[in-house]
Design an enzyme around this catalytic site. Structure first.
Site, short mmCIF file in Angstrom:
data_model
loop_
_atom_site.label_atom_id
_atom_site.label_comp_id
_atom_site.label_asym_id
_atom_site.label_seq_id
_atom_site.Cartn_x
_atom_site.Cartn_y
_atom_site.Cartn_z
N VAL A 1 -5.23 8.65 10.87
CA VAL A 1 -4.16 9.27 11.65
C VAL A 1 -4.66 10.57 12.29
CG1 VAL A 1 -2.37 8.23 10.21
CG2 VAL A 1 -3.28 10.48 9.58
N HIS B 1 -1.68 3.02 11.54
CA HIS B 1 -0.83 3.85 10.67
C HIS B 1 -0.29 5.09 11.39
CE1 HIS B 1 -3.19 2.00 7.07
NE2 HIS B 1 -2.30 1.17 7.57
N CYS C 1 17.75 11.40 16.68
CA CYS C 1 17.77 10.81 18.05
C CYS C 1 16.54 9.96 18.31
CB CYS C 1 17.88 11.94 19.09
SG CYS C 1 16.39 12.92 19.23
N ASN D 1 -20.55 1.30 4.39
CA ASN D 1 -19.83 2.14 3.43
C ASN D 1 -20.87 2.77 2.51
OD1 ASN D 1 -18.03 3.11 1.36
ND2 ASN D 1 -16.50 1.66 2.13
C1 BV8 Z 1 3.80 -2.67 4.29
C2 BV8 Z 1 -0.54 6.81 6.76
C3 BV8 Z 1 5.71 -4.06 4.25
C4 BV8 Z 1 0.14 7.96 6.14
C5 BV8 Z 1 -1.18 5.13 5.11
C6 BV8 Z 1 3.42 -2.14 -4.10
C7 BV8 Z 1 4.47 -1.31 -3.73
C8 BV8 Z 1 4.71 -0.93 -2.40
C9 BV8 Z 1 3.87 -1.42 -1.40
C10 BV8 Z 1 2.83 -2.26 -1.77
C11 BV8 Z 1 2.60 -2.62 -3.09
N1 BV8 Z 1 1.50 -3.42 -3.13
C12 BV8 Z 1 1.04 -3.58 -1.87
C13 BV8 Z 1 1.85 -2.90 -1.04
C14 BV8 Z 1 1.71 -2.80 0.38
C15 BV8 Z 1 1.14 -1.40 0.69
C16 BV8 Z 1 -0.26 -1.33 0.10
O1 BV8 Z 1 -1.16 -1.95 0.60
N2 BV8 Z 1 -0.42 -0.52 -0.98
C17 BV8 Z 1 -1.73 -0.39 -1.61
C18 BV8 Z 1 -1.95 1.05 -2.06
C19 BV8 Z 1 -1.79 -1.37 -2.77
N3 BV8 Z 1 1.09 -1.35 2.12
C20 BV8 Z 1 2.16 -0.86 2.78
O2 BV8 Z 1 3.13 -0.39 2.24
C21 BV8 Z 1 2.09 -0.99 4.29
N4 BV8 Z 1 3.32 -1.52 4.76
O3 BV8 Z 1 3.21 -3.41 3.55
O4 BV8 Z 1 5.06 -2.91 4.76
C22 BV8 Z 1 6.84 -4.28 5.16
C23 BV8 Z 1 6.79 -5.37 6.05
C24 BV8 Z 1 7.88 -5.60 6.86
C25 BV8 Z 1 8.99 -4.74 6.83
C26 BV8 Z 1 9.00 -3.64 5.95
C27 BV8 Z 1 7.93 -3.41 5.11
C28 BV8 Z 1 1.90 0.38 4.93
C29 BV8 Z 1 0.53 0.91 4.58
C30 BV8 Z 1 0.29 2.19 5.37
C31 BV8 Z 1 0.36 3.36 4.44
N5 BV8 Z 1 -0.01 4.57 5.18
N6 BV8 Z 1 -1.47 6.25 5.79
C32 BV8 Z 1 -0.81 9.10 5.95
O5 BV8 Z 1 -2.00 9.00 6.35
O6 BV8 Z 1 -0.35 10.07 5.36
S1 BV8 Z 1 -2.39 4.41 4.19
C33 BV8 Z 1 -3.67 5.49 3.84
O7 BV8 Z 1 -4.66 4.69 3.18
C34 BV8 Z 1 -4.39 6.05 5.06
O8 BV8 Z 1 -3.91 5.56 6.30
C35 BV8 Z 1 -5.81 5.51 4.88
O9 BV8 Z 1 -6.44 5.35 6.07
C36 BV8 Z 1 -5.48 4.23 4.22
C37 BV8 Z 1 -6.58 3.43 3.65
O10 BV8 Z 1 -7.42 4.27 2.94
P1 BV8 Z 1 -8.93 4.33 3.48
O11 BV8 Z 1 -8.91 4.65 4.91
O12 BV8 Z 1 -9.63 3.09 3.06
O13 BV8 Z 1 -9.48 5.59 2.73
P2 BV8 Z 1 -9.91 5.67 1.18
O14 BV8 Z 1 -9.92 7.11 0.81
O15 BV8 Z 1 -9.09 4.69 0.38
O16 BV8 Z 1 -11.40 5.11 1.18
C38 BV8 Z 1 -12.41 5.83 1.85
C39 BV8 Z 1 -13.60 4.87 1.94
O17 BV8 Z 1 -14.61 5.50 2.71
C40 BV8 Z 1 -14.19 4.55 0.59
O18 BV8 Z 1 -14.50 3.16 0.55
C41 BV8 Z 1 -15.48 5.38 0.56
O19 BV8 Z 1 -16.51 4.73 -0.17
C42 BV8 Z 1 -15.85 5.40 2.01
N7 BV8 Z 1 -16.62 6.56 2.47
C43 BV8 Z 1 -16.53 7.86 2.05
N8 BV8 Z 1 -17.40 8.62 2.77
C44 BV8 Z 1 -18.03 7.80 3.63
C45 BV8 Z 1 -17.55 6.49 3.45
N9 BV8 Z 1 -18.00 5.44 4.17
C46 BV8 Z 1 -18.94 5.68 5.10
N10 BV8 Z 1 -19.45 6.91 5.34
C47 BV8 Z 1 -19.02 7.99 4.63
N11 BV8 Z 1 -19.53 9.20 4.88
ZN ZN Z 2 16.53 14.64 17.73
#
Ligand code: BV8
Ligand code: ZN
Length: 240
Positions: free
Chosen positions: A103, A119, A130, A213
Site C-alpha cells: 500500500v 489492498h 459520504c 525471496n
Molecule cells: C477476504 C492492507 C473475504 C492493510 C492487508 C480467518 C479470519 C478472517 C479472514 C481470514 C481467515 N482466514 C483467511 C482469511 C482471509 C484473509 C487472510 O488471508 N488472512 C490470513 C492472515 C490468513 N484475507 C482477507 O481477509 C482478505 N479479504 O478474504 O475477504 C470477503 C469476500 C467477499 C466479501 C467480503 C469478504 C483481505 C486481505 C487483505 C488484508 N490487508 N493489507 C494494511 O496494509 O494495513 S494484508 C497485509 O499482508 C499487507 O497488505 C501485506 O502486503 C500482506 C501480505 O503480507 P506480505 O506482503 O507477504 O508481507 P509479509 O511481511 O507477510 O512477508 C514479507 C516477505 O518478504 C517474507 O516472505 C520475507 O521473507 C520476504 N522478504 C523480506 N525482505 C526481503 C524479502 N524478500 C525479498 N527481498 C527482501 N529484501
Molecule cells: Zn464525507
C-alpha cells in the site's frame, strides 16, 4: 538465474505479484518480520488485529495512530533498485502486469505504469459517511482521526482483513495470472488470500512460476525456480 533471464526475455506475457519484501530494502518494515517496530508488531499490537473493520470501529484513534506512524515511515522511503528493475522490465515487455499487495506506492514512484493495487493505498482516505475518496500525503495528519468536510470520519483507503478486494482490480489480476506465461512471485510470505492464490492460478494455467525471496515460503516447493536473495539485488541482475 541464467534460465530465468532467458524466460524473461522470451515471455510474451509477464505477471508479477509483490509483497512487503520488495519494500524492505527501502526501509519499509515488513508485516510479519515480527521484530519490534515493524507494522506486524507495533505497541504490542499485531497487524492482523489492527488492520480490521472491528478494530477501527472499536478504537479509530489507535488504528489511525498506527497508520499515521506507517505513513510517516513510508514518506521517507525511496524506491530501491528492485522497484526500478520492475519498472524497466515493464517498459521492455510485450505484456506486463504488476500486481502488488503493498500500500506504499513505491512501485508507482519508481515508474511502474500498469499497477494493480490489490489492498489499496495508504495515501488514500475515504469518508465513512459520504464515501468520497481523496489522496492525502500529509504526515503527520493534522488531526487523528481525520475528518471529512461533511463531518464524517475518514478511514484509510486500504483493504482490511475480512473485507473484499476491489472487484474490478481482483478480476484484472486473476486474468493476468491466467494469461501469463511467466509469473514472478516476489517478497511475499504468501499467507494472505486471495492474493496468495494468484501463483497457483498462473501455474495451473501453464505459466512458469519463479519466486524471489530471502526465505522459502509455503509456495516454494510448488514452483519452477526459487531464487534466494534480496529482491533489491536479484531483480537488477535478472532484468539488466
Ligand atoms: C477476504 C492492507 C473475504 C492493510 C492487508 C480467518 C479470519 C478472517 C479472514 C481470514 C481467515 N482466514 C483467511 C482469511 C482471509 C484473509 C487472510 O488471508 N488472512 C490470513 C492472515 C490468513 N484475507 C482477507 O481477509 C482478505 N479479504 O478474504 O475477504 C470477503 C469476500 C467477499 C466479501 C467480503 C469478504 C483481505 C486481505 C487483505 C488484508 N490487508 N493489507 C494494511 O496494509 O494495513 S494484508 C497485509 O499482508 C499487507 O497488505 C501485506 O502486503 C500482506 C501480505 O503480507 P506480505 O506482503 O507477504 O508481507 P509479509 O511481511 O507477510 O512477508 C514479507 C516477505 O518478504 C517474507 O516472505 C520475507 O521473507 C520476504 N522478504 C523480506 N525482505 C526481503 C524479502 N524478500 C525479498 N527481498 C527482501 N529484501
Ligand atoms: Zn464525507
Amino acid at each position: 538465474m541464467h534460465a530465468v533471464r532467458e524466460w524473461l526475455r522470451d515471455a510474451s506475457s509477464i505477471a508479477v505479484l509483490t509483497g512487503a519484501g520488495v519494500s524492505a530494502e527501502s526501509g519499509v518494515p515488513t508485516f510479519r518480520g515480527g521484530t519490534p517496530g515493524t507494522p506486524g508488531l507495533w505497541k504490542q499490537h499485531r497487524a492482523e488485529e489492527l488492520a480490521t473493520p472491528g478494530a477501527f470501529a472499536r478504537d479509530p484513534k489507535l488504528v489511525w495512530e498506527w497508520y499515521d506512524w506507517r505513513r510517516s515511515l513510508i514518506a521517507e522511503a525511496k524506491p530501491n533498485p528492485g522497484h526500478y528493475a520492475l519498472a524497466a522490465a515493464e517498459a521492455r515487455a510485450r505484456k506486463f502486469t504488476l500486481i502488488t499487495q503493498n500500500v506504499d506506492g513505491l512501485h508507482e514512484l519508481a515508474g511502474s505504469r500498469n499497477v494493480l493495487r490489490l489492498h489499496g493505498s495508504i495515501w488514500m482516505l475515504r469518508c465513512l459517511e459520504c464515501e468520497c475518496e481523496r489522496e492525502d500525503r500529509r504526515t503527520p495528519l493534522p488531526e487523528i482521526p481525520p475528518r471529512c468536510e461533511c463531518g464524517g470520519m475518514l478511514r484509510p483507503g486500504v483493504v482490511w482483513f475480512g473485507e473484499a478486494l476491489p472487484a474490478k482490480i481482483w478480476q484484472e489480476a486473476e486474468k493476468a495470472a491466467r494469461e501469463a506465461d511467466l509469473f514472478l512471485l516476489i517478497g511475499t510470505s504468501a499467507v494472505v488470500y486471495p492474493a496468495a492464490g494468484l501463483a497457483p492460478i498462473a501455474k495451473s494455467s501453464g505459466a512458469r512460476v519463479v519466486e524471489i525471496n530471502i526465505a522459502e515460503t509455503g509456495l516454494s516447493d510448488s514452483i519452477d525456480e526459487f531464487l534466494q536473495g534480496p529482491s533489491g539485488e536479484l531483480l537488477p541482475q535478472l532484468i539488466a
